[in-house]
Design a protein around this motif. Structure first.
Motif, short mmCIF file in Angstrom:
data_model
loop_
_atom_site.label_atom_id
_atom_site.label_comp_id
_atom_site.label_asym_id
_atom_site.label_seq_id
_atom_site.Cartn_x
_atom_site.Cartn_y
_atom_site.Cartn_z
N GLN A 122 37.99 18.07 -69.58
CA GLN A 122 38.83 18.87 -68.68
C GLN A 122 37.94 18.65 -67.45
N LYS A 123 36.82 18.83 -67.31
CA LYS A 123 35.60 18.58 -66.15
C LYS A 123 35.48 17.49 -65.91
N THR A 124 35.55 16.57 -66.91
CA THR A 124 35.39 15.06 -66.64
C THR A 124 36.52 14.66 -65.93
N ALA A 125 37.84 14.79 -66.39
CA ALA A 125 38.74 14.43 -65.78
C ALA A 125 38.80 14.85 -64.21
N GLU A 126 38.35 16.00 -63.84
CA GLU A 126 38.35 16.40 -62.64
C GLU A 126 37.44 15.59 -61.63
N HIS A 127 36.27 15.13 -62.16
CA HIS A 127 35.44 14.07 -61.64
C HIS A 127 36.37 12.89 -61.48
N PHE A 128 37.08 12.49 -62.29
CA PHE A 128 38.01 11.15 -62.20
C PHE A 128 38.80 11.35 -60.94
N GLN A 129 39.42 12.42 -61.01
CA GLN A 129 40.23 12.69 -59.63
C GLN A 129 39.63 12.64 -58.26
N GLU A 130 38.51 13.04 -58.34
CA GLU A 130 37.62 13.46 -57.16
C GLU A 130 37.18 11.85 -57.04
N ALA A 131 37.04 11.11 -57.77
CA ALA A 131 36.42 9.43 -57.29
C ALA A 131 37.65 8.88 -57.15
N VAL A 132 38.90 9.12 -57.68
CA VAL A 132 40.06 8.37 -56.98
C VAL A 132 40.42 8.66 -55.62
N ALA A 133 40.22 9.93 -55.40
CA ALA A 133 40.53 10.40 -53.87
C ALA A 133 39.37 9.72 -52.86
N GLU A 134 38.24 9.85 -53.19
CA GLU A 134 37.08 9.07 -52.41
C GLU A 134 37.50 7.80 -52.32
N SER A 135 37.75 7.08 -53.34
CA SER A 135 37.97 5.65 -53.30
C SER A 135 38.92 5.26 -52.67
N ARG A 136 40.28 5.83 -52.62
CA ARG A 136 41.39 5.72 -51.63
C ARG A 136 40.72 5.54 -50.11
N ALA A 137 39.91 6.78 -49.72
CA ALA A 137 39.64 6.77 -48.31
C ALA A 137 38.89 5.55 -48.02
N HIS A 138 37.82 5.21 -48.90
CA HIS A 138 37.00 4.16 -48.61
C HIS A 138 37.59 2.75 -48.61
N PHE A 139 39.03 2.59 -49.42
CA PHE A 139 39.69 1.75 -49.33
C PHE A 139 40.40 1.20 -47.84
N ARG A 140 40.67 2.28 -47.29
CA ARG A 140 41.19 2.34 -45.96
C ARG A 140 40.30 1.70 -45.29
N ALA A 141 38.80 2.24 -45.28
CA ALA A 141 37.85 1.56 -44.27
C ALA A 141 37.67 0.17 -44.44
N VAL A 142 37.83 -0.47 -45.40
CA VAL A 142 37.62 -1.80 -45.67
C VAL A 142 38.75 -2.60 -45.62
N ASP A 143 40.08 -1.92 -45.58
CA ASP A 143 41.27 -2.59 -45.32
C ASP A 143 42.00 -2.00 -44.17
N PRO A 144 41.41 -2.39 -42.88
CA PRO A 144 41.86 -1.88 -41.66
C PRO A 144 43.54 -2.42 -41.21
N ASP A 145 43.74 -3.49 -41.54
CA ASP A 145 45.05 -4.01 -41.38
C ASP A 145 46.02 -3.39 -42.27
N GLY A 146 45.73 -2.87 -43.62
CA GLY A 146 46.59 -2.07 -44.22
C GLY A 146 47.64 -2.77 -44.97
N ASP A 147 47.05 -4.15 -45.43
CA ASP A 147 47.95 -5.06 -46.20
C ASP A 147 47.74 -4.71 -47.81
N GLY A 148 47.01 -3.88 -47.99
CA GLY A 148 46.88 -3.45 -49.45
C GLY A 148 45.85 -4.55 -50.30
N HIS A 149 45.43 -5.31 -49.55
CA HIS A 149 44.30 -6.33 -50.23
C HIS A 149 43.09 -6.32 -49.59
N VAL A 150 42.07 -6.71 -50.17
CA VAL A 150 40.85 -6.99 -49.34
C VAL A 150 40.16 -7.92 -50.00
#
Length: 338
Positions: A122-150
């Motif tokens: 359960q606690k490992t799954a929490e870390h997974f969810q946290e990593a997904v949220a962080e990655s989503r935010a970081h993806f937006r930083a490297v995909d400024p045009d928002g086309d969904g690909h980098v």
């Protein structure tokens, strides 16, 4: 690979990570994960787009060192930040008992290995969810045009900007295939990142990472293919005879710094003992003295239920004073006060 610093694994007695002194008294003295400390110390933007050296809930660091905070991470999960550095003993005991009651699913006032296993998952799954949220935010930083690909070139521009390069100049040089004039260390980091980028690019390869592929790039524990890549990297760095397997001597032979005094010798000896115990008791599944890629992958897979059960049994055995294979409140509190 980037150079390693002298490891600090094994400095805390194993009973502490399980039973409260480390979990409760020291957890908030450090950030929730090692990458947070690095972010504060270094360039924030660089750390937003670079894969972290430390992965919460994963047994080994990216450079092959033992994750000395692993048991904290799988016991406390995202609650690590909630424990105060200067908590009063009474308050700490109360918090620990709250966690105990959550792990004790059948409310019989004792924790079995199966209950601890479920809690770890359960606690490992929490870390997974946290990593997904962080990655989503970081993806937006490297995909400024928002086309969904980098693309790799787009990512490389962002990375070099964090190193002080001018974004427009770098983009023009990459477009025209001109020399970037970067230092040797930065070039080595780029080569490693490029290998990792290509591994994260799912078939059919197009050299463009989607949001999910970018998650695999930052957090290989979320992808079976990337987890295998990380295992190969670790074995490559530790394997001295080229057989693509690890012997005990290879696993404990990472440089631990120059011993200058008795205290340094104690640190080195403790580190070696920890790695030897981990190798013999948990990684080498068939106890033949050799760790294969498959064994190391099973060991590092955060969602491996069998591995989680072995961890649960080990955690309970440390404090199981009456040898009944359960963890009871009195045992927890006694070891906390030790």
């Amino acid at each position: 690979m980037a150079s390693r610093q002298a490891p600090l694994c094994g400095l805390a007695p194993c009973c502490l990570w399980l039973l409260g002194v480390v979990l409760l008294m020291n957890a908030s003295a450090r950030p929730a994960n090692h990458s947070s400390a690095r972010e504060r110390a270094g360039n924030r933007e660089e750390n937003e787009i670079l894969p972290p050296d430390h992965l919460n809930g994963v047994k080994l660091e990216m450079d092959g060192h033992l994750n000395k905070d692993f048991h904290q991470e799988v016991f406390l999960g995202k609650d690590m930040d909630d424990f105060e550095e200067d908590a009063e003993p009474r308050k700490s005991r109360r918090k620990l008992m709250v966690i105990f009651s959550k792990v004790d699913l059948n409310t019989d006032r004792r924790i079995s290995a199966k209950e601890m296993q479920k809690w770890i998952m359960q606690k490992t799954a929490e870390h997974f969810q946290e990593a997904v949220a962080e990655s989503r935010a970081h993806f937006r930083a490297v995909d400024p045009d928002g086309d969904g690909h980098v693309s790799w070139d787009e990512y490389k521009v962002k990375f070099l900007v964090t190193k002080g390069h001018n974004e427009r100049e770098v983009a023009e040089k990459i477009k025209n295939k001109w020399d970037l004039n970067i230092d040797e260390e930065t070039q080595e980091v780029l080569e490693n990142l490029k290998d990792r980028w290509y591994q994260a690019d799912n078939p059919p390869p197009d050299l463009l990472l989607t949001e999910s592929e970018f998650l695999s790039f930052l957090h290989p524990e979320h992808s079976r293919g990337m987890l295998q890549f990380m295992v190969k990297e670790i074995i490559r760095d530790l394997d001295q005879d080229g057989d693509k397997k690890l012997s005990l001597s290879e696993f404990i032979s990472l440089p631990v710094g120059t011993v200058e005094n008795q205290q340094g010798q104690d640190v080195d000896d403790s580190w070696v003992r920890d790695r030897k115990r981990e190798f013999e008791e948990l990684i080498d599944a068939n106890h033949d003295g050799i760790v294969t890629m498959a064994e190391l992958e099973d060991y590092m897979d955060p969602m491996n239920e069998f591995s989680a059960l072995n961890e649960a049994k080990q955690m309970i055995a440390i404090a199981d004073e009456n040898q009944n294979h359960y963890l009871e409140p009195e045992e927890v509190l006694k070891y906390m006060d030790a």
